[in-house]
Write an enzyme that holds these catalytic residues in place. Structure first.
Site, PDB file in Angstrom:
ATOM      1  N   HIS A  95     -15.766 -35.511  11.553  1.00 22.21           N
ATOM      2  CA  HIS A  95     -15.108 -36.606  12.282  1.00 22.21           C
ATOM      3  C   HIS A  95     -14.374 -37.480  11.278  1.00 22.21           C
ATOM      4  O   HIS A  95     -14.975 -38.286  10.563  1.00 22.21           O
ATOM      5  CB  HIS A  95     -16.109 -37.446  13.071  1.00 22.21           C
ATOM      6  CG  HIS A  95     -15.452 -38.469  13.952  1.00 22.21           C
ATOM      7  ND1 HIS A  95     -15.139 -38.222  15.273  1.00 22.21           N
ATOM      8  CD2 HIS A  95     -15.040 -39.745  13.705  1.00 22.21           C
ATOM      9  CE1 HIS A  95     -14.569 -39.296  15.797  1.00 22.21           C
ATOM     10  NE2 HIS A  95     -14.495 -40.232  14.855  1.00 22.21           N
ATOM     11  N   CYS A  96     -13.058 -37.346  11.238  1.00 22.30           N
ATOM     12  CA  CYS A  96     -12.215 -38.174  10.381  1.00 22.30           C
ATOM     13  C   CYS A  96     -10.834 -38.228  11.013  1.00 22.30           C
ATOM     14  O   CYS A  96     -10.563 -37.552  12.016  1.00 22.30           O
ATOM     15  CB  CYS A  96     -12.161 -37.625   8.953  1.00 22.30           C
ATOM     16  SG  CYS A  96     -11.753 -35.862   8.847  1.00 22.30           S
ATOM     17  N   HIS A  97      -9.962 -39.063  10.453  1.00 26.46           N
ATOM     18  CA  HIS A  97      -8.649 -39.303  11.051  1.00 26.46           C
ATOM     19  C   HIS A  97      -7.573 -39.342   9.980  1.00 26.46           C
ATOM     20  O   HIS A  97      -7.864 -39.497   8.787  1.00 26.46           O
ATOM     21  CB  HIS A  97      -8.631 -40.661  11.775  1.00 26.46           C
ATOM     22  CG  HIS A  97      -9.768 -40.905  12.698  1.00 26.46           C
ATOM     23  ND1 HIS A  97      -9.821 -40.403  13.980  1.00 26.46           N
ATOM     24  CD2 HIS A  97     -10.913 -41.623  12.532  1.00 26.46           C
ATOM     25  CE1 HIS A  97     -10.947 -40.804  14.563  1.00 26.46           C
ATOM     26  NE2 HIS A  97     -11.624 -41.545  13.705  1.00 26.46           N
ATOM     27  N   TYR A 153      -3.862 -51.347  18.142  1.00 28.20           N
ATOM     28  CA  TYR A 153      -3.983 -51.831  16.772  1.00 28.20           C
ATOM     29  C   TYR A 153      -2.958 -51.111  15.900  1.00 28.20           C
ATOM     30  O   TYR A 153      -2.485 -50.031  16.251  1.00 28.20           O
ATOM     31  CB  TYR A 153      -5.396 -51.595  16.215  1.00 28.20           C
ATOM     32  CG  TYR A 153      -5.781 -50.127  16.096  1.00 28.20           C
ATOM     33  CD1 TYR A 153      -5.505 -49.396  14.934  1.00 28.20           C
ATOM     34  CD2 TYR A 153      -6.425 -49.460  17.136  1.00 28.20           C
ATOM     35  CE1 TYR A 153      -5.852 -48.057  14.825  1.00 28.20           C
ATOM     36  CE2 TYR A 153      -6.772 -48.122  17.035  1.00 28.20           C
ATOM     37  CZ  TYR A 153      -6.490 -47.427  15.876  1.00 28.20           C
ATOM     38  OH  TYR A 153      -6.835 -46.093  15.772  1.00 28.20           O
ATOM     39  N   THR A 167      -6.332 -43.232  18.118  1.00 22.17           N
ATOM     40  CA  THR A 167      -5.718 -43.851  19.290  1.00 22.17           C
ATOM     41  C   THR A 167      -4.422 -44.571  18.944  1.00 22.17           C
ATOM     42  O   THR A 167      -3.570 -44.764  19.819  1.00 22.17           O
ATOM     43  CB  THR A 167      -6.683 -44.832  19.974  1.00 22.17           C
ATOM     44  OG1 THR A 167      -7.071 -45.842  19.048  1.00 22.17           O
ATOM     45  CG2 THR A 167      -7.922 -44.110  20.472  1.00 22.17           C
ATOM     46  N   ARG A 222      -9.687 -35.179  23.141  1.00 22.21           N
ATOM     47  CA  ARG A 222     -10.559 -36.346  23.171  1.00 22.21           C
ATOM     48  C   ARG A 222     -10.204 -37.238  24.345  1.00 22.21           C
ATOM     49  O   ARG A 222      -9.041 -37.547  24.573  1.00 22.21           O
ATOM     50  CB  ARG A 222     -10.407 -37.143  21.867  1.00 22.21           C
ATOM     51  CG  ARG A 222     -11.466 -38.227  21.677  1.00 22.21           C
ATOM     52  CD  ARG A 222     -11.125 -39.084  20.476  1.00 22.21           C
ATOM     53  NE  ARG A 222     -12.297 -39.797  19.953  1.00 22.21           N
ATOM     54  CZ  ARG A 222     -12.231 -40.864  19.169  1.00 22.21           C
ATOM     55  NH1 ARG A 222     -11.048 -41.353  18.819  1.00 22.21           N
ATOM     56  NH2 ARG A 222     -13.327 -41.459  18.735  1.00 22.21           N
ATOM     57  N   HIS A 242     -20.611 -40.393  18.229  1.00 21.00           N
ATOM     58  CA  HIS A 242     -21.470 -41.461  17.717  1.00 21.00           C
ATOM     59  C   HIS A 242     -22.637 -41.780  18.659  1.00 21.00           C
ATOM     60  O   HIS A 242     -22.971 -42.949  18.881  1.00 21.00           O
ATOM     61  CB  HIS A 242     -20.645 -42.718  17.433  1.00 21.00           C
ATOM     62  CG  HIS A 242     -19.281 -42.422  16.858  1.00 21.00           C
ATOM     63  ND1 HIS A 242     -19.048 -41.409  15.947  1.00 21.00           N
ATOM     64  CD2 HIS A 242     -18.062 -42.988  17.086  1.00 21.00           C
ATOM     65  CE1 HIS A 242     -17.755 -41.369  15.635  1.00 21.00           C
ATOM     66  NE2 HIS A 242     -17.135 -42.301  16.321  1.00 21.00           N
ATOM     67  N   ASP A 285     -15.937 -40.552   9.506  1.00 21.50           N
ATOM     68  CA  ASP A 285     -15.077 -41.454  10.286  1.00 21.50           C
ATOM     69  C   ASP A 285     -13.994 -42.098   9.416  1.00 21.50           C
ATOM     70  O   ASP A 285     -13.345 -43.056   9.839  1.00 21.50           O
ATOM     71  CB  ASP A 285     -15.885 -42.543  11.015  1.00 21.50           C
ATOM     72  CG  ASP A 285     -15.045 -43.281  12.065  1.00 21.50           C
ATOM     73  OD1 ASP A 285     -14.221 -42.630  12.733  1.00 21.50           O
ATOM     74  OD2 ASP A 285     -15.191 -44.509  12.194  1.00 21.50           O
ATOM     75  N   ASN A 337     -10.666 -50.027  12.779  1.00 23.51           N
ATOM     76  CA  ASN A 337     -11.132 -51.176  13.568  1.00 23.51           C
ATOM     77  C   ASN A 337     -12.497 -51.722  13.176  1.00 23.51           C
ATOM     78  O   ASN A 337     -13.124 -52.412  13.978  1.00 23.51           O
ATOM     79  CB  ASN A 337     -11.142 -50.841  15.073  1.00 23.51           C
ATOM     80  CG  ASN A 337      -9.750 -50.804  15.651  1.00 23.51           C
ATOM     81  OD1 ASN A 337      -9.025 -51.790  15.599  1.00 23.51           O
ATOM     82  ND2 ASN A 337      -9.364 -49.658  16.171  1.00 23.51           N
TER      83      ASN A 337
END
Length: 309
Positions: A38-40, A56, A84, A131, A188, A264, A269
């Protein structure tokens, strides 16, 4: 691109916390073939603009920076989840997958009007899931009939659905989630309130959801988001986020074949603090306490879900 920059015609959201620069080398040696599941990636904004409807604006966090972190921490592969801030524009995600030389898979965000041809292109790039985000402060709620239409389109590809929600919303969404016919991955642990009893009603409902639905997996990630009392993964702390440990350990021990873990990074955020990713890796032995559990959590499970082919 310097750490903390936001390129293009974008300005970071006020109070934005940049990802941790110069993480420590983990003390915990990851098993060979470990996957950061899980990473972005964020932008870079000048190349992959942020979505107009975003809630954001982050600092840039490029594929190159992500892969450098992967190598530093000792991971072999990544699962990159669409952020997002990019909405349903998956170009930054696809670019990162193509740069990975097969060492990354992706989870996209798509709309109900996506075509089979577009899905095939995403699949070829390495996408293996979509997602659905139900966290109200991050996205506007999408009607469930639209989501059901998306599930029908992705199911023939063997993809799964990732769901992100908060514990207080599970009762309302329980039946819809239970009706999803594909594999489902909960982000999570459904964001439990760790100030409550691990044996209390709220977390019991989540455990029941997993027991009743053998197609449901969960990520036991993001203790830095869930923790209230810490201690934080900073300043060499080797026993971080002890208030989250009982929840995550319970899930790992009861469902050892349906758990995943990820950093993550770059931690979108966060409001309170930005963790040292090396110390986040050192958190893992607190929740997966044996080599056998660590092998399942970090290697066997993510490879089975994302690299089955």
């Amino acid at each position: 691109m310097a750490h903390g920059d936001t390129s293009g015609d974008f300005e970071k959201s006020p109070g934005w916390l940049d990802w941790y620069d110069g993480p420590t080398m983990p003390t915990f040696a990851l098993p060979a073939g470990a996957v950061d599941a899980h990473c972005h990636v964020f932008g870079p904004g000048a190349e992959f603009p942020y979505a107009p409807e975003r809630k954001y604006t982050p600092c840039d966090a490029s594929a190159e920076q992500l892969f450098a972190l992967r190598d530093h921490l000792g991971f072999d592969r990544n699962v990159i989840v669409q952020a997002t801030c990019h909405g349903a524009d998956n170009r930054a995600l696809v670019d990162a997958l193509r740069r990975s030389d097969g060492r990354a898979r992706g989870v996209a965000t798509v709309r109900r009007d996506i075509t089979d041809e577009q899905l095939a292109e995403l699949h070829a790039a390495g996408v293996r899931g979509v997602r659905f985000n139900f966290v109200k402060r991050l996205v506007d709620r999408v009607p469930t009939d639209s989501l059901e239409e998306i599930v029908a389109k992705i199911a023939p590809l063997g993809w799964h659905v990732v769901i992100y929600f908060e514990a207080e919303d599970l009762p309302e969404l329980y039946d819809f989630f239970s009706g999803i016919p594909t594999d489902v991955v909960v982000d999570h642990m459904g964001r439990p309130d760790v100030t409550k009893d691990v044996d209390g009603e709220e977390f019991a409902l989540f455990l029941r959801f997993m027991r009743e639905n053998p197609n449901v997996w969960t990520k036991v990630s993001c203790p830095e988001r869930l923790s209230v009392t810490g201690p934080r993964a900073l300043d060499g702390e080797q026993h971080a986020y002890t208030d989250v440990v009982p929840f995550a350990r319970r899930v790992v021990e009861e469902f050892p074949d349906r758990v995943l873990w990820g950093t993550d990074w770059p931690h979108p955020n966060l409001k309170d603090h930005m963790p040292d990713d090396g110390l986040l890796v050192d958190y893992i032995p607190q929740i997966a306490t044996t080599p056998e559990l660590q092998q399942k959590l970090l290697v066997d499970n993510p490879r089975r879900l994302y690299w089955a082919d």
